[in-house]
Design an enzyme around this catalytic site. Structure first.
Site, PDB file in Angstrom:
ATOM      1  CG  ASP A  81      78.246  32.067  24.860  1.00  0.00           C
ATOM      2  OD1 ASP A  81      77.848  31.808  23.716  1.00  0.00           O
ATOM      3  OD2 ASP A  81      77.478  32.382  25.804  1.00  0.00           O
ATOM      4  CG  ASP A 103      77.416  37.380  18.283  1.00  0.00           C
ATOM      5  OD1 ASP A 103      76.942  37.682  17.172  1.00  0.00           O
ATOM      6  OD2 ASP A 103      76.791  37.516  19.357  1.00  0.00           O
ATOM      7  CD  GLU A 133      73.876  35.067  17.077  1.00  0.00           C
ATOM      8  OE1 GLU A 133      74.586  34.732  18.053  1.00  0.00           O
ATOM      9  OE2 GLU A 133      72.971  35.903  17.143  1.00  0.00           O
ATOM     10  CG  HIS A 207      73.000  31.399  21.283  1.00  0.00           C
ATOM     11  ND1 HIS A 207      74.042  31.995  21.954  1.00  0.00           N
ATOM     12  CD2 HIS A 207      73.568  30.666  20.302  1.00  0.00           C
ATOM     13  CE1 HIS A 207      75.182  31.650  21.387  1.00  0.00           C
ATOM     14  NE2 HIS A 207      74.920  30.837  20.377  1.00  0.00           N
ATOM     15  CB  ALA A 209      67.981  27.196  24.898  1.00  0.00           C
ATOM     16  CG  ASN A 250      74.624  28.472  23.826  1.00  0.00           C
ATOM     17  OD1 ASN A 250      75.025  27.374  23.454  1.00  0.00           O
ATOM     18  ND2 ASN A 250      75.169  29.597  23.432  1.00  0.00           N
ATOM     19  CB  THR A 251      71.654  26.399  29.733  1.00  0.00           C
ATOM     20  OG1 THR A 251      70.922  25.604  28.810  1.00  0.00           O
ATOM     21  CG2 THR A 251      70.818  26.649  30.981  1.00  0.00           C
TER      22      THR A 251
HETATM   23  P1  13P Z   1      69.815  31.887  28.423  1.00  0.00           P
HETATM   24  O1  13P Z   1      69.805  33.303  28.869  1.00  0.00           O
HETATM   25  O2  13P Z   1      68.455  31.472  27.943  1.00  0.00           O
HETATM   26  O3  13P Z   1      70.320  30.945  29.454  1.00  0.00           O
HETATM   27  O4  13P Z   1      70.777  31.774  27.139  1.00  0.00           O
HETATM   28  C1  13P Z   1      72.161  31.692  27.319  1.00  0.00           C
HETATM   29  C2  13P Z   1      72.928  31.803  26.045  1.00  0.00           C
HETATM   30  O5  13P Z   1      72.404  31.780  24.949  1.00  0.00           O
HETATM   31  C3  13P Z   1      74.365  31.962  26.161  1.00  0.00           C
HETATM   32  O6  13P Z   1      74.996  32.154  24.934  1.00  0.00           O
HETATM   33  O1  G3H Z   2      74.608  34.778  26.470  1.00  0.00           O
HETATM   34  C1  G3H Z   2      75.123  34.664  27.562  1.00  0.00           C
HETATM   35  C2  G3H Z   2      74.672  35.314  28.776  1.00  0.00           C
HETATM   36  O2  G3H Z   2      73.516  34.919  29.362  1.00  0.00           O
HETATM   37  C3  G3H Z   2      75.106  36.716  29.027  1.00  0.00           C
HETATM   38  O3  G3H Z   2      76.250  36.501  29.719  1.00  0.00           O
HETATM   39  O4  G3H Z   2      76.443  38.436  31.279  1.00  0.00           O
HETATM   40  O5  G3H Z   2      78.318  36.812  30.875  1.00  0.00           O
HETATM   41  O6  G3H Z   2      77.672  38.461  29.085  1.00  0.00           O
HETATM   42  P1  G3H Z   2      77.234  37.663  30.268  1.00  0.00           P
HETATM   43 ZN    ZN Z   3      73.813  33.326  23.551  1.00  0.00          ZN
END
Ligand code: 13P
Ligand code: G3H
Ligand code: ZN
Length: 304
Positions: A81, A103, A133, A207, A209, A250-251
């Protein structure tokens, strides 16, 4: 079973549902995600950020996810990610990730195209899928978010996909990373999403979400958390986004909140407990419930 992002998202795109992509940092989170997917018979994406890899180690996380995938009857994708470090992206591809996100959204368009195209070229040779992205997702300043949301322009999105060949595209339509997403009404730019989908017809990614469920926040606060006024994306908006072409959601924040709430409850109510399994087991169960709920909302239950 292990799968690529392209495998699970092409079916989702055809049948108009979204597959959940959940962030992991440790064994309990991997198990919560994969157990939930098994229970509701859904494909699932397990993803690690660069921060997660820094915390737990690439090989450790990889082995946890690959072993869960091998033992599972549902398709499991291992995805990087918000990949920004090209060396790390290459390592992930070489060591068993079936999908990576490059990204480049913080770069000007041409530089974003250049780095994304490079990653797509490497990935093709390995059979790995690539998410790119365009536009920026808002959120607190950290490794993955930018301060401002720059909504994705539909015409520029077509140009970006033509020039890069990504398999899935993350777009910005008003969400932010973290627990504090909206000031005022929580609405996504669904018109923009529908326009992008009409032009591209490919898998699109949402993302930032997380739903930030009230019940989970209330439990965490009951046992001492101080969260202020967090606000997530309501399930109704998620359903609308799926209906209009989102195929990967994504969550991360919802899992963090569930982990925190359950952990606080055990510590507060069972002062005699000090066995890590009795402390972390309820956190794993609480995260599993959150994942199950989200998978149902995304429409991917019984699609495995
Ligand atoms: P949230 O912070 O809303 O869970 O999003 C996570 C995300 O987009 C990870 O790439
Ligand atoms: O987008 C993803 C996350 O919520 C941030 O994650 O703290 O592992 O970089 P991280
Ligand atoms: Zn994200």
């Amino acid at each position: 079973m292990l799968a690529t992002l392209t495998q699970v998202l092409s079916k989702a795109n055809r049948q108009k549902y979204a597959v959940g992509a959940f962030n992991t940092n440790n064994m309990e989170i991997v198990q919560a995600i994969v157990r939930a997917a098994e229970k509701v018979r859904s494909p699932v994406i397990v993803q690690t950020t660069e921060g997660a890899i820094e915390y737990a180690g690439l090989d450790t996380l990889k082995c946890l996810v690959l072993s869960a995938a091998e033992q599972s009857r549902v398709p499991v994708v291992l995805h990087l990610d918000h990949g920004k470090d090209l060396t790390l992206i290459r390592q992930c591809m070489n060591r068993g990730y079936t999908s990576v996100m490059i990204d480049g959204s913080h770069f000007p368009f041409d530089k974003n195209v250049k780095v994304t195209r490079k990653v797509v070229r490497w990935a093709r040779a390995k059979g790995v899928s690539v998410e790119g992205e365009l536009g920026t997702i808002g959120g607190a300043e950290d490794l993955v978010s930018s301060r401002r949301i720059l909504y994705t322009e539909p015409k520029t999105a077509v140009d970006f996909v033509d020039k890069t060949g990504v398999d899935a595209l993350a777009i910005a339509i008003g969400t932010s990373h973290g627990a504090y997403k909206f000031q005022g009404k929580a609405t996504l730019d669904i018109k923009r999403l529908a326009d992008i989908k009409r032009r591209l017809k490919m898998p699109l990614v949402l993302h930032g979400a997380s739903g930030v469920p009230e019940s989970v926040v209330a439990k965490a606060e009951k046992y001492g958390a101080k969260l202020g006024k967090p606000e997530g994306v309501p399930d109704t908006q998620i359903r609308l986004a799926v209906k209009n072409g989102i195929n990967k959601i994504n969550t991360d924040t919802d899992l963090r909140l569930a982990f925190d709430a359950a952990l606080r409850e055990v510590i507060a109510t069972k002062p005699d407990v000090f066995d890590p399994r009795k402390i972390l087991g309820p956190a794993r169960d609480c995260m599993q419930q959150v994942v199950e709920h989200r998978i149902r909302v995304f429409g991917s239950a019984n699609k495995a």
